[in-house]
Enzyme design. Structure first.
Site, mmCIF file in Angstrom:
data_model
loop_
_atom_site.group_PDB
_atom_site.id
_atom_site.type_symbol
_atom_site.label_atom_id
_atom_site.label_comp_id
_atom_site.label_asym_id
_atom_site.label_seq_id
_atom_site.Cartn_x
_atom_site.Cartn_y
_atom_site.Cartn_z
ATOM 1 N N GLU A 27 3.589 -3.473 -17.629
ATOM 2 C CA GLU A 27 4.882 -3.657 -18.657
ATOM 3 C C GLU A 27 6.458 -3.609 -18.209
ATOM 4 O O GLU A 27 7.239 -2.884 -18.534
ATOM 5 C CB GLU A 27 4.845 -2.736 -19.944
ATOM 6 N N ASN B 213 -5.651 -0.005 -21.935
ATOM 7 C CA ASN B 213 -5.852 -0.266 -23.519
ATOM 8 C C ASN B 213 -7.055 0.023 -24.029
ATOM 9 O O ASN B 213 -7.426 -0.429 -25.194
ATOM 10 C CB ASN B 213 -5.220 -1.620 -23.947
ATOM 11 N N ASP C 131 -2.961 0.086 -16.996
ATOM 12 C CA ASP C 131 -3.109 0.347 -18.663
ATOM 13 C C ASP C 131 -4.428 -0.663 -19.288
ATOM 14 O O ASP C 131 -4.102 -1.698 -19.433
ATOM 15 C CB ASP C 131 -1.828 0.137 -19.346
ATOM 16 N N ASP D 63 -4.702 4.847 -19.634
ATOM 17 C CA ASP D 63 -4.451 4.457 -18.551
ATOM 18 C C ASP D 63 -5.324 5.181 -17.403
ATOM 19 O O ASP D 63 -5.626 6.509 -17.637
ATOM 20 C CB ASP D 63 -3.040 5.038 -18.185
ATOM 21 N N ASN E 257 2.573 2.772 -16.918
ATOM 22 C CA ASN E 257 3.200 1.901 -17.660
ATOM 23 C C ASN E 257 4.461 2.234 -18.065
ATOM 24 O O ASN E 257 4.543 3.366 -18.775
ATOM 25 C CB ASN E 257 2.243 1.328 -18.969
ATOM 26 N N ASP F 11 6.288 5.364 -23.081
ATOM 27 C CA ASP F 11 5.240 6.002 -24.172
ATOM 28 C C ASP F 11 3.926 6.314 -23.437
ATOM 29 O O ASP F 11 3.181 6.944 -23.650
ATOM 30 C CB ASP F 11 4.972 5.106 -25.336
ATOM 31 N N HIS F 12 4.010 5.928 -22.062
ATOM 32 C CA HIS F 12 2.817 6.434 -21.124
ATOM 33 C C HIS F 12 3.302 7.369 -20.082
ATOM 34 O O HIS F 12 4.308 7.452 -19.587
ATOM 35 C CB HIS F 12 2.327 5.172 -20.231
#
Length: 256
Positions: A34, A148, A146, A217, A7, A246-247
């Site tokens: 994303e 989530n 991802d 992930d 991501n 952020d991933h």
DNA sequence: ATGGTAGGCGCCCTA
């Protein structure tokens, strides 16, 4: 053969990092989530010049997925059950030698009980139903992305305070388990049982610097692919760079 | 009671 998921939180911002990471990591297939880019402005040229084919489905501002690969896919599906996706979150590609890659950007869900949360559960159910039907279509089947959802207590830094919250709620765990029970394995856990191995860290709390995050992930594989998987790691180095996503990417290696 | 950062868009929304 290396297959990865990342991501990137805006492909336009992260494109230089993605291109240099592709060189360094030597992956054959990368599923990106994303992208936040509409199809008309997707950076096809840059990715092709790096030696990859790309397929993508995106929208303005939010969501968007792309799967890039050294070999071209034989088939690309951008719809679920023939219906156009209202949020662009899923991309299926099939390759020679009977391999399917399903690239997912699962709905975040915001807060338990919210409309976004209801949408997360509804979306997961429809994707699960799609997977159930599609899973038998190729010998090798891989679902990456991802999700989530942190699967277990050891996949997040503060399970007690996260209990029943979004990304760590029994309803989400139940849906994830139904997927797993189709015969899929979380490849990271084939090799590493340690707690505190995360793929996402919150920018707001400086989670990476504090070693607080979640493993949301992952790469799920059917039994044939799980058997041929030789390694699966989270590349936290990518999260240490200037202006990171952020991933961090997850990479699985196969003898195929 | 809900901060803090990041990205995209445009003065707010989503993560």
């Amino acid at each position: 053969m290396k297959i990865a998921s990342w991501n990137v939180n805006s492909l336009r911002v992260r494109l230089p990092q993605v291109l240099s990471w592709l060189k360094k990591s030597d992956v054959d297939i990368l599923g990106i989530q994303e992208t936040k880019v509409e199809d008309g402005s997707f950076p096809i040229k840059e990715i092709e010049e790096a030696g990859f084919f790309c397929d993508f489905i995106g929208q303005k501002t939010y969501n968007g997925v792309t799967t890039i690969s050294k070999i071209p896919p034989k088939q690309v599906i951008k719809s679920i059950d023939g219906k156009e996706q209202e949020q662009k979150r899923i991309l299926l590609t099939r390759y020679k030698d009977d391999l399917t890659i399903l690239n997912l950007y699962v709905v975040n869900g915001s807060e338990v009980g919210s409309d976004k949360y209801k949408y997360k559960l509804k979306w997961l159910k429809s994707v699960k139903n799609f997977i159930k039907k599609d899973l038998k279509k190729t010998k090798y089947y891989l679902i990456l992305g991802d999700f989530n959802i942190a699967p277990h207590a050891k996949d997040l830094s503060n399970p007690d305070s996260m209990r029943d919250k979004v990304s760590f709620h029994p309803k989400e765990h139940a849906l994830l388990l139904e997927l797993i029970e189709f015969g899929l394995s979380d490849l990271f856990r084939k090799f590493d049982q340690r707690s505190g191995k995360f793929s996402w860290w919150d920018f707001r709390t400086h989670g990476f610097e504090r070693d607080e995050g979640m493993r949301i992930d992952y790469i799920l594989a059917n039994s044939v692919l799980t058997s041929s998987c030789q390694a699966c790691i989270i590349d936290t180095e990518a999260r240490e760079q200037e202006r990171p996503s952020d991933h961090a990417p997850v990479i699985a290696e196969f003898k195929l």
